[in-house]
Motif scaffolding. Structure first.
Motif, PDB file in Angstrom:
ATOM      1  N   ASP A  29       0.815  -1.196   0.000  1.00  0.00           N
ATOM      2  CA  ASP A  29       0.000   0.000   0.000  1.00  0.00           C
ATOM      3  C   ASP A  29       0.859   1.260   0.000  1.00  0.00           C
ATOM      4  O   ASP A  29       0.600   2.219  -0.719  1.00  0.00           O
ATOM      5  N   ARG A  30       1.908   1.247   0.860  1.00  0.00           N
ATOM      6  CA  ARG A  30       2.761   2.426   0.982  1.00  0.00           C
ATOM      7  C   ARG A  30       3.533   2.693  -0.307  1.00  0.00           C
ATOM      8  O   ARG A  30       3.899   3.824  -0.598  1.00  0.00           O
ATOM      9  N   GLU A  31       3.785   1.657  -1.112  1.00  0.00           N
ATOM     10  CA  GLU A  31       4.585   1.825  -2.304  1.00  0.00           C
ATOM     11  C   GLU A  31       3.758   2.135  -3.546  1.00  0.00           C
ATOM     12  O   GLU A  31       4.320   2.406  -4.605  1.00  0.00           O
ATOM     13  N   LYS A  32       2.443   2.085  -3.440  1.00  0.00           N
ATOM     14  CA  LYS A  32       1.626   2.437  -4.598  1.00  0.00           C
ATOM     15  C   LYS A  32       1.781   3.925  -4.907  1.00  0.00           C
ATOM     16  O   LYS A  32       1.947   4.739  -4.011  1.00  0.00           O
ATOM     17  N   PRO A  33       1.741   4.292  -6.187  1.00  0.00           N
ATOM     18  CA  PRO A  33       1.872   5.705  -6.533  1.00  0.00           C
ATOM     19  C   PRO A  33       0.779   6.539  -5.862  1.00  0.00           C
ATOM     20  O   PRO A  33      -0.365   6.098  -5.754  1.00  0.00           O
ATOM     21  N   GLN A  34       1.140   7.739  -5.444  1.00  0.00           N
ATOM     22  CA  GLN A  34       0.181   8.643  -4.823  1.00  0.00           C
ATOM     23  C   GLN A  34      -0.271   9.725  -5.795  1.00  0.00           C
ATOM     24  O   GLN A  34      -1.118  10.534  -5.467  1.00  0.00           O
ATOM     25  N   THR A  35       0.334   9.786  -6.973  1.00  0.00           N
ATOM     26  CA  THR A  35      -0.033  10.766  -7.985  1.00  0.00           C
ATOM     27  C   THR A  35      -0.261  10.037  -9.308  1.00  0.00           C
ATOM     28  O   THR A  35      -0.070   8.830  -9.419  1.00  0.00           O
ATOM     29  N   VAL A  36      -0.659  10.804 -10.322  1.00  0.00           N
ATOM     30  CA  VAL A  36      -0.845  10.244 -11.658  1.00  0.00           C
ATOM     31  C   VAL A  36       0.506   9.762 -12.184  1.00  0.00           C
ATOM     32  O   VAL A  36       1.509  10.478 -12.133  1.00  0.00           O
TER      33      VAL A  36
END
Length: 635
Positions: free
Chosen positions: A544-551
């Motif tokens: 979860d922490r490594e998923k992109p947070q932006t486009v």
């Protein structure tokens, strides 16, 4: 108050703006200043795209297509049997610049960039103290211009080829005049006789003035002939070849201008001139091809190589020995007294020029499309082609082909069944070169997943043969197969396959390893990609922490491609998305998606069957944000 400081700053800004505008329009270069008169010779390297030696007078052609290059051969040395490492521009010139095979430098297709730890000739000459410059009709960025003090680029996309070469040559001659008192390394890159076959007058009608048929020499026409496998009349074939020959005449005049300028400046005796092609061209000798990228036959691998240096090379020298394009860099470095770079795979030709009996390698190796097809030439005589997988659109290759080049220069008579033992021997030589000390190899399946609802599955694997086997790892499923591409972002092999339930997947390598897996169902594609990337299994919170947070917009796969590719991107929330493709002129080519999409990983495919080969840009727009990637259509 407008102070002197502000005035000076304003003038500086104006000057910089003018320079940027000039460069954007194809003009402008800033001469550098170096004190380097102790260096022995200047070097002028002229690379001509798509030039076949058998269409040049000094190699025996019956027309007078290359009088100025013929003079260079008469005044210096002609190498009768020089072999290119790849019949595609970017990989081939990377081999020339680095003295390394494709399997070492990794630039196996157009659009790829050489890793910085591989040095190129521009860097070596600059570090040695040379003033360095490139005047180019293509290859105006990335590793091709590393080390150059001056880069003048006037690319051919919006002009007739000869207009581009006129301009580039004129600026190169001005640069020579301005820097005649320095020791310099100058690289000239000419696009013609690459298609389109549009020579300027009088060369457009010089060799076939009475033609009244339908063809103008456009690359779109050549693509149609290939796609529909149109059998041309003898008159039409003659016309295509006449246009190609006319383009050689045109480019030859620019080479003559450069030679005349060196003479008028008093630089001819102190300048090493090297003329070479990146590859040749198919002109309907095999199948329906009037192109080079898909051919590994001699018509595309055999290139001209001429060198002239009156102070050190005897006029009229001839080298019959088989040499390779990777030998050019070591030869130039020997001529100017510089050391060879670490890892250089070519051999200097310097001793061979003065002593034709000097020992030189008997073998020349070529790598074809994506490494799926490869070949080896021995002693100017035997050419063995090994193609267990690849199917070319214009050429019907067999799994094995063997030609006697001394008796069959057109390579029309396959002798595999006549000399099976020789074919086996050359196959062992070829595979031993591709996989040194790696036979057999083992394949490790890292990830084997299918995904519900999207008709895709993912297999990631790697082999004990190392990164090089990227070009030789094949995934079979059902009646399908596809090449698995190396992806440095994930430190492994990856390939998308079609279908949610492919059954058993078999992975095979030319290094004689095989493995099987059955994709299991997975719901979270992003999690699987992250697991695959790290090579270990992680907890859900870590993922979860490594998923992109932006486009995010990732590079399309495959790239380069023909005819279709996949574009993946990530949306952190539900939003409106615009995904469009543009050409080099900024014109919109197509809309891949326009509308609302849910948060998460998305994938869209693009079928580029109807567009010409070249560079395109895919732009993802989400709200006020945008991301762009560069895509290469290769046909």
């Amino acid at each position: 108050m407008f102070t002197h400081r502000k005035l000076a700053l304003a003038i500086l800004i104006c000057l910089l703006a003018c320079y940027v505008i000039a460069c954007a329009e194809g003009g402008g270069y800033l001469p550098a200043s170096k004190s380097n008169r102790d260096l022995p010779y200047n070097v002028v390297l002229i690379i001509i795209d798509t030039l076949r030696p058998d269409y040049m007078g000094c190699y025996g052609y019956f027309r007078n297509t290359s009088p100025r290059m013929d003079e260079v051969a008469e005044q210096g040395v002609i190498f009768k049997n020089c072999i290119s490492q790849r019949s595609l521009t970017h990989p081939s010139i990377t081999s020339i610049f680095s003295s390394k095979y494709l399997k070492t430098h990794g630039v196996t297709a157009n659009g790829m960039v050489l890793a910085p730890h591989h040095k190129v000739i521009g860097e070596m000459m600059s570090e040695a103290g040379y003033l360095t410059a490139g005047f180019l009709t293509k290859l105006c960025s990335n590793h091709f211009v590393r080390g150059l003090d001056t880069v003048y680029c006037f690319e051919y996309h919006r002009f007739e080829d000869w207009e581009t070469e006129d301009t580039v040559t004129a600026h190169a001659l001005s640069w020579l005049e301005e820097n005649q008192d320095e020791r310099f390394y100058l690289w000239l890159m000419y696009k013609d006789p690459h298609w389109d076959y549009h020579p300027p007058p009088p060369y457009d009608t010089l060799y076939d003035p009475g033609y009244t048929g339908p063809y103008r020499g456009d690359h779109q026409e050549a693509q149609l002939i290939c796609r529909d496998r149109i059998d041309l009349s003898p008159e039409d074939k003659y016309h295509w070849r006449a246009l190609y020959a006319g383009q050689i005449n045109s480019t030859d005049t620019y080479v003559g201008m450069v030679m005349d300028k060196l003479e008028s400046l008093g630089l001819a005796d102190s300048t090493l001139v090297v003329i070479v092609a990146d590859h040749g061209e198919e002109l309907l000798e095999h199948g329906w091809a009037m192109y080079h990228g898909q051919s590994i036959y001699r018509q595309c691998q055999h290139v001209p190589l001429l060198m002239r240096l009156p102070a050190a090379i005897a006029a009229g020298s001839v080298v019959e020995s088989q040499v390779q394009c990777i030998d050019i860099l070591p030869t130039i470095l020997d001529a100017v007294g510089l050391e060879h770079p670490p890892g250089s795979e070519g051999e200097s030709l310097w001793e061979l020029i003065s002593d034709p009996g000097y020992p030189h390698s008997s073998y020349a190796f070529q790598e074809g499309s994506h490494g799926l097809i490869n070949s080896v030439m021995r002693d100017n005589t035997w050419h063995y082609i090994y193609n267990p997988y690849w199917s070319a659109p214009c050429i019907d290759y067999l799994t094995e082909e063997l030609y006697n080049m001394a008796e069959d220069t057109a390579e029309q008579n396959n002798l595999v069944e006549v000399y099976p033992a020789l074919a086996d021997t050359l196959q062992e030589v070829l595979l031993g070169w591709l996989f040194p000390n790696q036979l057999p190899c083992e394949i490790d399946i890292v990830l084997c997943r299918s995904f519900p609802g999207i008709d895709k599955f993912l297999v990631a694997a790697r082999t004990t043969a190392g990164e090089r086997s990227s070009a030789h790892l094949i995934m079979h499923y059902g009646n399908n197969y596809q090449l698995m591409q190396y992806d440095p972002d994930y430190n492994g092999w990856s390939a998308w396959g079609e279908g949610t339930n492919p059954g058993m997947v078999t992975i095979e390598s030319l290094c004689q390893g095989t493995a099987q897996c059955r994709p299991t169902l997975s719901r979270d594609m992003m999690s699987d990609l992250l697991i695959y990337g790290s090579d270990i299994y992680k907890t859900p919170s870590e993922i979860d922490r490594e998923k992109p947070q932006t486009v995010e917009l990732w590079q399309n796969r495959p790239n380069p491609f023909n005819p279709s590719t996949g574009v993946r991107y990530f949306l952190p929330k539900d939003c409106h998305v615009s995904l469009k493709v543009y050409n080099l002129l900024g014109e919109e080519v197509t809309t891949l998606f326009e509308g609302n999409q849910s948060a998460g990983l998305q994938e869209v495919s693009w079928d580029a069957t109807e567009v010409p080969c070249g560079v395109y840009f895919c732009k993802l727009s989400v709200g006020g944000m945008s991301r762009t990637i560069r895509m290469v259509v290769l046909k």
